[in-house]
Design a protein around this motif. Structure first.
Motif, PDB file in Angstrom:
ATOM      1  N   PRO A  88      -6.889   9.969  -3.779  1.00  0.00           N
ATOM      2  CA  PRO A  88      -5.748   8.725  -3.141  1.00  0.00           C
ATOM      3  C   PRO A  88      -4.662   8.068  -2.936  1.00  0.00           C
ATOM      4  CG  PRO A  88      -7.103   8.948  -5.870  1.00  0.00           C
ATOM      5  CD  PRO A  88      -6.899  10.524  -5.017  1.00  0.00           C
TER       6      PRO A  88
ATOM      7  N   ALA B 135       0.904   4.029  -3.289  1.00  0.00           N
ATOM      8  CA  ALA B 135      -0.188   4.653  -2.976  1.00  0.00           C
ATOM      9  C   ALA B 135       0.690   6.201  -3.844  1.00  0.00           C
ATOM     10  CB  ALA B 135       0.190   5.035  -1.313  1.00  0.00           C
TER      11      ALA B 135
ATOM     12  N   LEU C 246       1.027  -1.577  -0.012  1.00  0.00           N
ATOM     13  CA  LEU C 246       0.148  -0.207  -0.405  1.00  0.00           C
ATOM     14  C   LEU C 246       0.890   1.312  -0.086  1.00  0.00           C
ATOM     15  CD1 LEU C 246      -2.515  -0.796   2.455  1.00  0.00           C
ATOM     16  CD2 LEU C 246      -3.295  -0.453  -0.101  1.00  0.00           C
TER      17      LEU C 246
ATOM     18  N   GLY D 254      -1.525   2.293   4.566  1.00  0.00           N
ATOM     19  CA  GLY D 254      -0.555   0.961   4.426  1.00  0.00           C
ATOM     20  C   GLY D 254       0.393   1.804   5.637  1.00  0.00           C
TER      21      GLY D 254
ATOM     22  N   LEU E 292      -4.496   5.997  -0.048  1.00  0.00           N
ATOM     23  CA  LEU E 292      -4.003   4.309  -0.243  1.00  0.00           C
ATOM     24  C   LEU E 292      -2.578   4.619   1.337  1.00  0.00           C
ATOM     25  CD1 LEU E 292      -3.206   4.084  -3.600  1.00  0.00           C
ATOM     26  CD2 LEU E 292      -4.838   2.420  -2.119  1.00  0.00           C
TER      27      LEU E 292
END
Lengths: 90, 90
Positions: free
Chosen positions: B39, A19, A15, B47, B43
């Motif tokens: 986004p 990202a 992630l 994470g 993310l």
């Protein structure tokens, strides 16, 4: 280390790596870098480069792969930000 | 693990953590979030939260500390971005 721990770690690494794909995509397509902090990307790219060195030192392929991808994406955003700042000064 | 490897790892963790300080500072003071990708922060924050869970699972204080700080900073930037998007829709 248990399987659960490893999967949580891999999920986290995945992630925090992917990202940067939407950020790089957004920066490339809009060329809107005004809200992006250059010092952040300078420190972050340096940190990711050190993570890459760390991965090479301990010979960890997941660390090497994740940080290679992140470094390319972070360098792209940083490069676009520098281009924006330079064009403002011209 | 050798001392050199550990110090490279700590240096990398320090830089990728403090990197979000100038971004959070910039976003807070300018309220300019236009170049920031939502986004990415969704993310990334997810994470970092998983890294925090990972640190708790393997009981690693450096991982817990670094990711707690990063999560607060990333949440701040994400919150400001969401506020900006909502105010555009009003």
């Amino acid at each position: 280390m248990s399987d659960v721990n490893s999967w949580v770690g891999y999920g986290a690494a995945f992630l925090t790596t992917v990202a940067f794909v939407p950020q790089a995509w957004h920066s490339w397509h809009t060329r809107d870098l005004s809200g992006i902090s250059l010092p952040m990307y300078l420190l972050f790219t340096l940190g990711v480069a050190l993570w890459l060195v760390y991965g090479l030192l301990i010979q960890s392929l997941p660390i090497i792969l994740a940080n290679s991808i992140t470094m390319v994406l972070a360098l792209l955003v940083m490069g676009l930000k520098i281009v924006q700042l330079r064009s403002r000064c011209d």
